[in-house]
Scaffold this motif. Sequence first.
Motif, PDB file in Angstrom:
ATOM      1  N   ALA A 150       0.804  -1.217   0.000  1.00 48.51           N
ATOM      2  CA  ALA A 150       0.000   0.000   0.000  1.00 48.51           C
ATOM      3  C   ALA A 150       0.841   1.273   0.000  1.00 48.51           C
ATOM      4  N   ALA A 151       2.161   1.149   0.010  1.00 55.65           N
ATOM      5  CA  ALA A 151       3.015   2.331  -0.115  1.00 55.65           C
ATOM      6  C   ALA A 151       2.904   2.894  -1.530  1.00 55.65           C
ATOM      7  N   SER A 152       3.411   4.110  -1.705  1.00 54.65           N
ATOM      8  CA  SER A 152       3.428   4.750  -3.029  1.00 54.65           C
ATOM      9  C   SER A 152       4.856   5.209  -3.308  1.00 54.65           C
ATOM     10  N   ILE A 173       6.727   8.093  -1.457  1.00 58.22           N
ATOM     11  CA  ILE A 173       8.107   8.389  -1.834  1.00 58.22           C
ATOM     12  C   ILE A 173       8.111   8.915  -3.260  1.00 58.22           C
ATOM     13  N   GLY A 174       8.747  10.058  -3.473  1.00 59.51           N
ATOM     14  CA  GLY A 174       8.748  10.697  -4.778  1.00 59.51           C
ATOM     15  C   GLY A 174       9.787  10.131  -5.725  1.00 59.51           C
ATOM     16  N   ARG A 197       5.900  11.472   4.053  1.00 61.00           N
ATOM     17  CA  ARG A 197       5.854  11.787   2.632  1.00 61.00           C
ATOM     18  C   ARG A 197       7.247  12.291   2.253  1.00 61.00           C
ATOM     19  N   ILE A 198       7.893  11.561   1.378  1.00 55.55           N
ATOM     20  CA  ILE A 198       9.269  11.845   0.986  1.00 55.55           C
ATOM     21  C   ILE A 198       9.256  12.512  -0.385  1.00 55.55           C
ATOM     22  N   GLY A 199       9.850  13.687  -0.500  1.00 53.67           N
ATOM     23  CA  GLY A 199       9.810  14.442  -1.737  1.00 53.67           C
ATOM     24  C   GLY A 199      10.784  13.945  -2.790  1.00 53.67           C
ATOM     25  N   ARG A 200      10.851  14.664  -3.862  1.00 55.52           N
ATOM     26  CA  ARG A 200      11.704  14.308  -5.003  1.00 55.52           C
ATOM     27  C   ARG A 200      13.188  14.505  -4.675  1.00 55.52           C
ATOM     28  N   ILE A 216       9.224  15.274   4.110  1.00 49.77           N
ATOM     29  CA  ILE A 216      10.632  15.495   3.820  1.00 49.77           C
ATOM     30  C   ILE A 216      10.675  16.196   2.469  1.00 49.77           C
ATOM     31  N   GLY A 217      11.160  17.426   2.448  1.00 51.27           N
ATOM     32  CA  GLY A 217      11.084  18.251   1.256  1.00 51.27           C
ATOM     33  C   GLY A 217      11.982  17.788   0.125  1.00 51.27           C
TER      34      GLY A 217
END
Length: 255
Positions: A150-152, A173-174, A197-200, A216-217
């Motif tokens: 169910a992660a993304s 995760i981006g 939420r992990i950014g790019r 996390i930006g």
Amino acid sequence: MTEAAIVASDSLWREIRSEAERAAAADPVFGKVLAGTILVHDDFAAALADLTGRRLGGSSADRARFAAFSRNAFGRAPELVEAAGHDLRAIALRDPAIAALLPPLLHFKGYVALQAWRVSNWHWRHGHVDAALLFQNEASNVLQVSIHPAASIGSSVYLDHATGIVIGANVVIGDEVTILQNVSIGRHGELPTRSPRIGRGVYIGGGATILGDISIGDFAKIGAGSVVTGDVPDGCTAVGNPARLTNCPEPASAA
């Protein structure tokens, strides 16, 4: 898959086959392995499904089953194959010890674990819960990487070394993220939606722990062994336990 993506996938496959042919010519013994795992296939999706089955399955029946699950997902969702190609190229771009595509495809368990997750996530989203959890369980047992279906997760992601990685349900995760060994990313508390939420372009060092309903930006860095339970702005570095912010583009509050 768009026409551009199809062209890119075909180009990737030609590069892989070319590398395999050169390696087979240089080493006839290894060439027999390549003949059965790469050169026998017509396209990247078929080879990737077969490799996933080989890495996850302990018996011939299990290998066939995991390969079939993978082929089904790749056939129905070509975007998974496109993302797998981006992941493979990301390794060649970011790993200074690798300049080719064939070695990470054949030997990097983090790459296999990520593609197994892509298959499990597809099955999860289409209501095939047992198949999805089977992939998660086998990847955890065999590869020491546990990513909840169910992660993304975006594309061009690199799981480097990839032992002891745990990514929980509802984590986001981006693209272009690099995650090293022994990293845990998950919820803090009882509610499953309270996940990071992990950014790019984020880099997460070995042994880091990221917990809770936090962001996390983009292009942030998480230092090795850090414990992060608060937001990290774009471009900042978080280090320590508890984590503190440093090297931020502009003043930011503590993590």
